[in-house]
Design an enzyme around this catalytic site. Structure first.
Site, PDB file in Angstrom:
ATOM      1  N   ALA A 104     147.816 -24.270  79.427  1.00  0.00           N
ATOM      2  CA  ALA A 104     148.573 -24.417  80.675  1.00  0.00           C
ATOM      3  C   ALA A 104     148.178 -23.357  81.698  1.00  0.00           C
ATOM      4  O   ALA A 104     148.852 -23.175  82.700  1.00  0.00           O
ATOM      5  CB  ALA A 104     150.067 -24.326  80.376  1.00  0.00           C
ATOM      6  N   SER A 108     147.411 -18.369  76.717  1.00  0.00           N
ATOM      7  CA  SER A 108     147.990 -18.343  75.365  1.00  0.00           C
ATOM      8  C   SER A 108     146.958 -17.935  74.307  1.00  0.00           C
ATOM      9  O   SER A 108     147.273 -17.163  73.398  1.00  0.00           O
ATOM     10  CB  SER A 108     148.653 -19.671  75.020  1.00  0.00           C
ATOM     11  OG  SER A 108     147.719 -20.589  74.563  1.00  0.00           O
ATOM     12  N   ASP A 152     141.136 -13.263  81.445  1.00  0.00           N
ATOM     13  CA  ASP A 152     142.335 -13.463  80.612  1.00  0.00           C
ATOM     14  C   ASP A 152     142.509 -12.320  79.606  1.00  0.00           C
ATOM     15  O   ASP A 152     143.571 -11.707  79.527  1.00  0.00           O
ATOM     16  CB  ASP A 152     142.233 -14.771  79.820  1.00  0.00           C
ATOM     17  CG  ASP A 152     142.629 -15.981  80.640  1.00  0.00           C
ATOM     18  OD1 ASP A 152     142.571 -15.892  81.878  1.00  0.00           O
ATOM     19  OD2 ASP A 152     142.996 -17.017  80.045  1.00  0.00           O
TER      20      ASP A 152
HETATM   21  O1  PMV Z   1     143.164 -21.739  82.253  1.00  0.00           O
HETATM   22  P1  PMV Z   1     143.096 -20.283  81.996  1.00  0.00           P
HETATM   23  O2  PMV Z   1     144.360 -19.569  82.004  1.00  0.00           O
HETATM   24  O3  PMV Z   1     142.293 -19.953  80.788  1.00  0.00           O
HETATM   25  O4  PMV Z   1     142.322 -19.641  83.244  1.00  0.00           O
HETATM   26  C1  PMV Z   1     141.027 -20.020  83.492  1.00  0.00           C
HETATM   27  C2  PMV Z   1     140.456 -19.281  84.656  1.00  0.00           C
HETATM   28  C3  PMV Z   1     139.038 -19.728  84.974  1.00  0.00           C
HETATM   29  O5  PMV Z   1     138.602 -18.905  86.059  1.00  0.00           O
HETATM   30  C4  PMV Z   1     139.004 -21.177  85.417  1.00  0.00           C
HETATM   31  C5  PMV Z   1     138.121 -19.554  83.778  1.00  0.00           C
HETATM   32  C6  PMV Z   1     137.770 -18.118  83.451  1.00  0.00           C
HETATM   33  O6  PMV Z   1     137.218 -17.912  82.362  1.00  0.00           O
HETATM   34  O7  PMV Z   1     138.015 -17.204  84.256  1.00  0.00           O
END
Ligand code: PMV
Length: 317
Positions: A104, A108, A152
């Protein structure tokens, strides 16, 4: 031997997702309203060296030895054991739970890894630094995502707002005035791997056009950093909206995201955009202390599957 806990927050990306995979900066903040927790319980009277993993959310209940090389949690545990290199491993059960919605855009996967690494390393008597924990989580993210930017694992391991750019030193953002963020979940689940691959394909088909979108997102992120430090809603709001327009151009918005974003803006949000990989997952809206509950109500009415409000507090000096 006592039971040991490790905890890690969720996260939202405020500015710069997708562009960050292609070398531009992004800003993310931890969200402690949701969290992953790992609990290490010693198994008394067993032969040493048994590591048993239990994660009911993903129906995992297995000994480490039986899990394949590319299993994300097994990788997190194996890398932690390598980093700590304990003389002997007392037998243990590692129980992992999380209140962070999966796929989401709230990190997580990275949070589960960070919580597990924290709990296991302290159970084994070692204290790994945030940088070491982030590094292990980055390697595990590669299994989930393919080509993660690293944002992340960084924001979740450091548990601080970060301005992040690949291959650059991590910059922790020190905030002078709080801001209030309402997070609306579309309930739609799309893997980040898919949207990142789609953006990559667009970039290959039209490098100049897509690079100019990435550049524009990078400039927005740079301007947003100071506005976030100052808690300047008048400056941040339009930057969020412009970032959303560019994400839509990249093809990572969705009808449901647009409905929630419109509802938040109509309820008085200073600005709103999707957050994370997109095509579903969560959107964020910047609220004042006064209108956050109006925005929450508007999001529920517009069909949000879940609404969370989080405050980014000023940094304690
Ligand atoms: O969907 P999430 O929370 O893993 O965020 C992804 C963010 C992106 O820039 C699309 C991918 C990344 O690795 O930074």
């Amino acid at each position: 031997m006592p039971i040991i806990f490790g905890k890690a927050p969720g996260k939202i990306i405020l500015f710069g997702e997708h562009a960050v995979v292609h070398g531009r900066p992004a800003i993310a903040i931890p969200v402690s309203n949701v969290a992953a927790t790992a609990r290490i319980i010693p198994i008394i009277d067993a032969q040493p060296g048994i590591v048993h993993l239990e994660a009911p959310d993903i129906e995992l209940n297995a000994d480490l030895d039986s899990l394949p090389d590319d299993h994300p949690l097994a990788t997190a545990v194996r890398m932690t054991l390598d980093a700590v290199s304990p003389g002997h491993i007392p037998s243990l059960r590692c129980q992992i739970t999380s209140t962070i919605p999966i796929s989401a855009g709230m990190g997580s996967g990275a949070a589960v890894t960070v919580a597990t690494v924290r709990a296991l390393s302290s159970f084994l008597g070692a204290s790994l630094s945030d940088a070491e924990i982030s590094d292990i989580a980055f390697n595990v993210e590669k299994i989930h995502h393919g080509t993660p930017s690293g944002i992340d694992n960084t924001v979740i391991a450091y548990q601080q707002p970060v301005y992040y750019q690949q291959h650059q030193p991590i910059q922790i953002i020190k905030v002078n005035r709080p801001t209030c963020w309402v997070i609306g979940d579309t309930g739609e689940r799309v893997s980040t791997k898919t949207t990142v691959a789609d953006v990559h394909a667009r970039h290959q088909a039209d490098p100049a056009g897509i690079d100019s979108i990435f550049d524009a997102i990078g400039e927005i992120t740079d301007r947003a950093r100071q506005a976030l430090i100052d808690g300047d809603l008048d400056e941040l709001g339009p930057l969020l909206n412009e970032n959303q327009r560019l994400l839509r151009e990249l093809g990572v918005s969705s009808e449901k995201l647009e409905i929630l974003i419109r509802a938040a803006r109509e309820a008085g949000a200073a600005g709103a955009k999707l957050s994370g990989g997109g095509r579903g997952g969560n959107m964020i809206a910047l609220a004042s202390q006064e209108n956050s509950s109006n925005i929450e109500t508007a999001l529920w009415k517009a069909g949000a599957a879940r609404v969370i409000t989080t405050t980014l507090r000023e940094t304690v000096p």
